[in-house]
Write an enzyme that holds these catalytic residues in place. Structure first.
Site, PDB file in Angstrom:
ATOM      1  N   GLY A 278       4.997  -1.137   2.737  1.00  7.43           N
ATOM      2  CA  GLY A 278       4.183   0.043   2.541  1.00  7.43           C
ATOM      3  C   GLY A 278       4.989   1.325   2.473  1.00  7.43           C
ATOM      4  O   GLY A 278       6.030   1.461   3.109  1.00  7.43           O
TER       5      GLY A 278
ATOM      6  N   HIS B 164       0.814  -1.218   0.000  1.00  5.28           N
ATOM      7  CA  HIS B 164       0.000   0.000   0.000  1.00  5.28           C
ATOM      8  C   HIS B 164       0.850   1.271   0.000  1.00  5.28           C
ATOM      9  O   HIS B 164       1.880   1.365   0.653  1.00  5.28           O
ATOM     10  CB  HIS B 164      -0.940   0.002   1.203  1.00  5.28           C
ATOM     11  CG  HIS B 164      -0.245  -0.112   2.531  1.00  5.28           C
ATOM     12  ND1 HIS B 164       0.257   0.975   3.205  1.00  5.28           N
ATOM     13  CD2 HIS B 164       0.040  -1.188   3.301  1.00  5.28           C
ATOM     14  CE1 HIS B 164       0.806   0.580   4.345  1.00  5.28           C
ATOM     15  NE2 HIS B 164       0.691  -0.739   4.423  1.00  5.28           N
ATOM     16  N   ASP B 165       0.379   2.229  -0.789  1.00  2.46           N
ATOM     17  CA  ASP B 165       0.940   3.586  -0.838  1.00  2.46           C
ATOM     18  C   ASP B 165       2.344   3.654  -1.433  1.00  2.46           C
ATOM     19  O   ASP B 165       3.013   4.680  -1.298  1.00  2.46           O
ATOM     20  CB  ASP B 165       0.927   4.232   0.554  1.00  2.46           C
ATOM     21  CG  ASP B 165      -0.462   4.242   1.174  1.00  2.46           C
ATOM     22  OD1 ASP B 165      -1.325   4.954   0.642  1.00  2.46           O
ATOM     23  OD2 ASP B 165      -0.676   3.528   2.178  1.00  2.46           O
TER      24      ASP B 165
END
Length: 262
Positions: free
Chosen positions: A139, A121-122
């Site tokens: 992440g 994520h991200d």
């Protein structure tokens, strides 16, 4: 659409260009958008709020747009954005972003992403990157343009790898790697400058010589990090042909939150 296999499950709300091909047993969710001439291999799962650009080749068993592996995730409509002309090989997993960060995981254009790569994520992956088999990005990781990451390498969350850097096989990345550097190992260390990569990308001999001098300032003169940042600033005026390169290197180092590998 004759180029969507009869066994594929494609939500009617998905926005799929008429030139996209979808292989057997693929599953595509309602919030997915896929642009022209992209191919989706057999058994791929594409879900979440996922946007995929043109001319991508996504091989069998890839899982794109799955929810983040983050206990704080509470179903927010975060996104995965993939650019154009990427090759995404078998069993890759790319997750959505989280509300605690920018809310989007993004992959740029013209990247070569080999089998079993995980992009959490991200993360932000630039353009023209190569990620070899079994690379895992935790992440919030950021990769610049033209980065090469060797197989079986793990990158700690919030770490950054600057443009044109090259990471050796089976490395443990827990600090930032400045642009242009070659790094590898566990423990991690910067081993030198990615000179051959710069030559292949058309950097002139003058630019490379200036970047070599910047490398010496940062890694060979025994300076504190603060002093090295100041010295890099002085090099910008001395080497106008490489001013943008040295300025980018200096700014990358100065902005580091995790510290740079030295």
């Amino acid at each position: 659409m004759s180029n969507i296999h009869s066994t594929a499950i494609v939500d009617p709300a998905a926005r799929i260009d008429g030139t996209v091909t979808v292989g057997p047993y693929a599953v595509i969710g309602p919030h997915v958008s896929i642009a022209a001439r992209t191919s989706i291999g057999p058994h791929c799962v594409i879900e979440g709020h996922t946007t995929i650009g043109e001319d991508n080749k996504i091989f069998q068993f890839a899982s794109l747009g799955g929810v983040p592996q983050d206990k704080k995730y509470a179903g927010e409509p975060t996104r995965l954005e993939i650019g154009s002309r990427n090759t995404i090989r078998e069993f890759c997993t790319f997750n959505l972003g989280t509300a605690q960060d920018r809310g989007v995981t993004s992959i740029g254009d013209d990247n070569w992403i080999m089998a079993y790569v995980h992009i959490a994520h991200d993360c932000v992956v630039g353009n023209q990157a190569i990620l070899a088999n079994n690379v895992a990005l935790a992440g919030h990781v950021q990769l610049g343009d033209w980065v090469i990451v060797g197989g079986l390498t793990g990158v700690h969350q919030y770490s950054r790898i600057g443009a044109h850097a090259m990471i050796g096989f089976s490395s443990r990345i827990s600090q930032d790697i400045p642009p242009f550097m070659m790094a590898e190992g566990n423990p991690l260390a910067v081993r030198g400058l990615n000179v051959e990569g710069l030559r292949r990308r058309g950097f002139s001999a003058q630019r490379i010589a200036a970047i070599k001098q910047a490398h010496r300032v940062l890694y060979r003169q025994g300076l504190t990090l603060e002093a090295a940042i100041g010295a890099l600033g002085s090099l910008i005026d001395e080497h106008p042909e490489a001013a943008a390169d040295i300025s980018g290197l200096r700014d990358f180092v100065a902005a580091s939150q995790r510290g740079i590998a030295r």
